[in-house]
Design an enzyme around this catalytic site. Structure first.
Site, mmCIF file in Angstrom:
data_model
loop_
_atom_site.group_PDB
_atom_site.id
_atom_site.type_symbol
_atom_site.label_atom_id
_atom_site.label_comp_id
_atom_site.label_asym_id
_atom_site.label_seq_id
_atom_site.Cartn_x
_atom_site.Cartn_y
_atom_site.Cartn_z
ATOM 1 N N SER A 125 0.864 -1.171 0.000
ATOM 2 C CA SER A 125 0.000 0.000 0.000
ATOM 3 C C SER A 125 0.906 1.228 0.000
ATOM 4 O O SER A 125 2.037 1.174 0.502
ATOM 5 C CB SER A 125 -0.878 0.005 1.246
ATOM 6 O OG SER A 125 -1.418 1.297 1.461
ATOM 7 N N TYR A 138 -1.757 -0.498 10.307
ATOM 8 C CA TYR A 138 -1.837 -0.812 8.871
ATOM 9 C C TYR A 138 -0.518 -0.465 8.183
ATOM 10 O O TYR A 138 0.052 -1.277 7.446
ATOM 11 C CB TYR A 138 -2.998 -0.035 8.256
ATOM 12 C CG TYR A 138 -3.170 -0.259 6.782
ATOM 13 C CD1 TYR A 138 -3.660 -1.468 6.290
ATOM 14 C CD2 TYR A 138 -2.852 0.745 5.857
ATOM 15 C CE1 TYR A 138 -3.818 -1.672 4.923
ATOM 16 C CE2 TYR A 138 -3.013 0.545 4.494
ATOM 17 C CZ TYR A 138 -3.495 -0.660 4.032
ATOM 18 O OH TYR A 138 -3.648 -0.867 2.675
ATOM 19 N N LYS A 142 2.158 -3.070 6.366
ATOM 20 C CA LYS A 142 2.459 -3.019 4.928
ATOM 21 C C LYS A 142 3.948 -2.700 4.691
ATOM 22 O O LYS A 142 4.539 -3.202 3.733
ATOM 23 C CB LYS A 142 1.569 -1.985 4.235
ATOM 24 C CG LYS A 142 0.100 -2.414 4.123
ATOM 25 C CD LYS A 142 -0.083 -3.643 3.248
ATOM 26 C CE LYS A 142 -1.540 -3.874 2.879
ATOM 27 N NZ LYS A 142 -1.741 -5.106 2.079
ATOM 28 N N ASP A 172 -10.488 1.560 -6.673
ATOM 29 C CA ASP A 172 -11.896 1.816 -6.988
ATOM 30 C C ASP A 172 -12.695 0.513 -6.848
ATOM 31 O O ASP A 172 -12.943 -0.193 -7.819
ATOM 32 C CB ASP A 172 -12.008 2.379 -8.412
ATOM 33 C CG ASP A 172 -13.446 2.789 -8.724
ATOM 34 O OD1 ASP A 172 -14.316 2.685 -7.837
ATOM 35 O OD2 ASP A 172 -13.682 3.213 -9.872
ATOM 36 N N THR A 173 -13.066 0.217 -5.602
ATOM 37 C CA THR A 173 -13.850 -0.991 -5.316
ATOM 38 C C THR A 173 -15.239 -0.571 -4.828
ATOM 39 O O THR A 173 -15.424 0.541 -4.330
ATOM 40 C CB THR A 173 -13.192 -1.837 -4.211
ATOM 41 O OG1 THR A 173 -13.168 -1.062 -2.995
ATOM 42 C CG2 THR A 173 -11.782 -2.261 -4.586
HETATM 43 N N1 LIG Z 1 -8.968 -1.477 -1.216
HETATM 44 C C1 LIG Z 1 -8.028 -0.532 -1.239
HETATM 45 O O1 LIG Z 1 -8.304 0.675 -1.424
HETATM 46 C C2 LIG Z 1 -6.586 -0.908 -1.030
HETATM 47 C C3 LIG Z 1 -5.612 0.103 -1.051
HETATM 48 C C4 LIG Z 1 -4.268 -0.257 -0.901
HETATM 49 C C5 LIG Z 1 -3.922 -1.578 -0.744
HETATM 50 N N2 LIG Z 1 -4.900 -2.535 -0.724
HETATM 51 C C6 LIG Z 1 -4.507 -3.939 -0.584
HETATM 52 O O2 LIG Z 1 -4.930 -4.630 -1.735
HETATM 53 C C7 LIG Z 1 -5.239 -5.976 -1.376
HETATM 54 C C8 LIG Z 1 -6.646 -6.320 -1.862
HETATM 55 O O3 LIG Z 1 -7.562 -5.389 -1.301
HETATM 56 P P1 LIG Z 1 -9.133 -5.631 -1.392
HETATM 57 O O4 LIG Z 1 -9.778 -4.284 -1.369
HETATM 58 O O5 LIG Z 1 -9.440 -6.589 -2.497
HETATM 59 O O6 LIG Z 1 -9.390 -6.342 0.016
HETATM 60 P P2 LIG Z 1 -10.762 -7.011 0.529
HETATM 61 O O7 LIG Z 1 -11.890 -6.629 -0.379
HETATM 62 O O8 LIG Z 1 -10.856 -6.692 1.978
HETATM 63 O O9 LIG Z 1 -10.512 -8.564 0.335
HETATM 64 C C9 LIG Z 1 -9.682 -9.281 1.196
HETATM 65 C C10 LIG Z 1 -9.570 -10.700 0.667
HETATM 66 O O10 LIG Z 1 -8.768 -11.453 1.582
HETATM 67 C C11 LIG Z 1 -9.496 -12.608 1.995
HETATM 68 N N3 LIG Z 1 -9.149 -12.915 3.389
HETATM 69 C C12 LIG Z 1 -9.357 -12.111 4.473
HETATM 70 N N4 LIG Z 1 -8.925 -12.720 5.587
HETATM 71 C C13 LIG Z 1 -8.438 -13.928 5.194
HETATM 72 C C14 LIG Z 1 -7.843 -15.006 5.891
HETATM 73 N N5 LIG Z 1 -7.668 -14.974 7.216
HETATM 74 N N6 LIG Z 1 -7.446 -16.096 5.189
HETATM 75 C C15 LIG Z 1 -7.619 -16.144 3.839
HETATM 76 N N7 LIG Z 1 -8.168 -15.144 3.124
HETATM 77 C C16 LIG Z 1 -8.584 -14.054 3.790
HETATM 78 C C17 LIG Z 1 -10.947 -12.204 1.836
HETATM 79 O O11 LIG Z 1 -11.796 -13.319 1.648
HETATM 80 P P3 LIG Z 1 -12.590 -14.031 2.879
HETATM 81 O O12 LIG Z 1 -13.060 -12.940 3.780
HETATM 82 O O13 LIG Z 1 -13.657 -14.794 2.181
HETATM 83 O O14 LIG Z 1 -11.579 -14.916 3.493
HETATM 84 C C18 LIG Z 1 -10.899 -11.414 0.542
HETATM 85 O O15 LIG Z 1 -10.865 -12.291 -0.559
HETATM 86 C C19 LIG Z 1 -5.064 -6.065 0.143
HETATM 87 O O16 LIG Z 1 -3.780 -6.558 0.437
HETATM 88 C C20 LIG Z 1 -5.191 -4.628 0.589
HETATM 89 O O17 LIG Z 1 -4.525 -4.355 1.802
HETATM 90 C C21 LIG Z 1 -6.213 -2.228 -0.868
#
Ligand SMILES: NC(=O)c1ccc[n+]([C@@H]2O[C@H](COP(=O)([O-])OP(=O)(O)OC[C@H]3O[C@@H](n4cnc5c(N)ncnc54)[C@H](OP(=O)(O)O)[C@@H]3O)[C@@H](O)[C@H]2O)c1
Length: 220
Positions: A125, A138, A142, A172-173
């Protein structure tokens, strides 16, 4: 193009997961996905060493090999200064963003070393390189993930294994749009752009790129 190559992708059910699990098969990869829920993927809790090991074993059983680990899984929490951050939040951020990556990489490396080839891709991140007040847990988790990835790059290079980390700003989610309805989402980075970058980093053409820490911020 990438035919016969297998990508183990964590976090497939998350906001970034959809775009990534569409992009890799389009580029010729066979995908084995991991999350905790029940879906068309392996169910495992990656914050536990045995969960990570079981996920890798299942991928090897299903696909016979793992050429690429795409570790999307992570989590976000915070909003409090350090003195108000509780133990659970601190521990959860380390578990979700650092420990799971360590367990999963540790579990997948023997197969990659035996194959003499591998790609490890992690998702950090911007907060891992630019401190943000009220998000110590956080940001620290990271930053440590970046350090882990760069260490893997050094350890892997004599074995044909590269490790690189991409750093999104706000993605953008649907979850972010719901959480920040007033924000201009057009400035955020698109999941498809991150997916395309990950696919390229997984390709043969990216074989000389190792230990890179790559910002992908959109206009945020
Ligand atoms: N969204 C943002 O704006 C943003 C910005 C910067 C960086 N990031 C990084 O980008 C990556 C993806 O983000 P995202 O928005 O797609 O995150 P998300 O929507 O919160 O999805 C998290 C994923 O991880 C899985 N997960 C959570 N806990 C778990 C566990 N204990 N064991 C196995 N799987 C697990 C979840 O599935 P289940 O809950 O079904 O297990 C889900 O598939 C992450 O590393 C996040 O930190 C995101």
């Amino acid at each position: 193009m990438n035919a016969g190559r297998v990508a183990l992708i964590s976090g497939v059910s998350g906001g970034l997961g959809g775009a990534v699990t569409r992009a890799f098969p389009r580029a010729g990869f066979t995908v084995v996905g991991v999350a905790r829920g029940a879906g068309n993927y392996v169910s495992a809790d990656l914050t536990r060493p045995e969960g990570a090991r079981a996920a890798v074993d299942e991928a090897l059983r299903q696909a016979g090999r793992v050429d690429v680990l795409v570790h999307l899984m992570g989590g976000f929490a915070g909003g409090q200064p350090v003195e108000a951050t509780d133990d659970a939040t601190w521990q959860r951020m380390l578990d979700l963003n650092l420990n799971a990556a360590f367990y999963l990489c540790r579990a997948v490396l023997p197969a990659m070393k035996a194959a003499g080839r591998g790609r490890i891709l992690t998702v950090g991140s911007r907060t891992g390189v630019e401190a943000a007040a009220n998000f110590a847990a956080y940001g620290v988790s990271k930053a440590a993930l970046i350090a882990l990835t760069r260490t893997l790059a050094l350890e892997g290079r004599e074995h044909g294994i590269t490790a690189n980390v991409v750093l999104p700003s706000t993605i953008d989610t649907p979850a972010n749009r719901a959480a920040m309805p007033q924000a201009d989402a057009t400035r955020w980075v698109k999941p498809e752009a991150i997916a395309d970058l990950l696919v390229w980093l997984a390709s043969d053409e990216a074989g000389e790129i190792n230990g890179a820490v790559i910002p992908i911020y959109g206009r945020a």
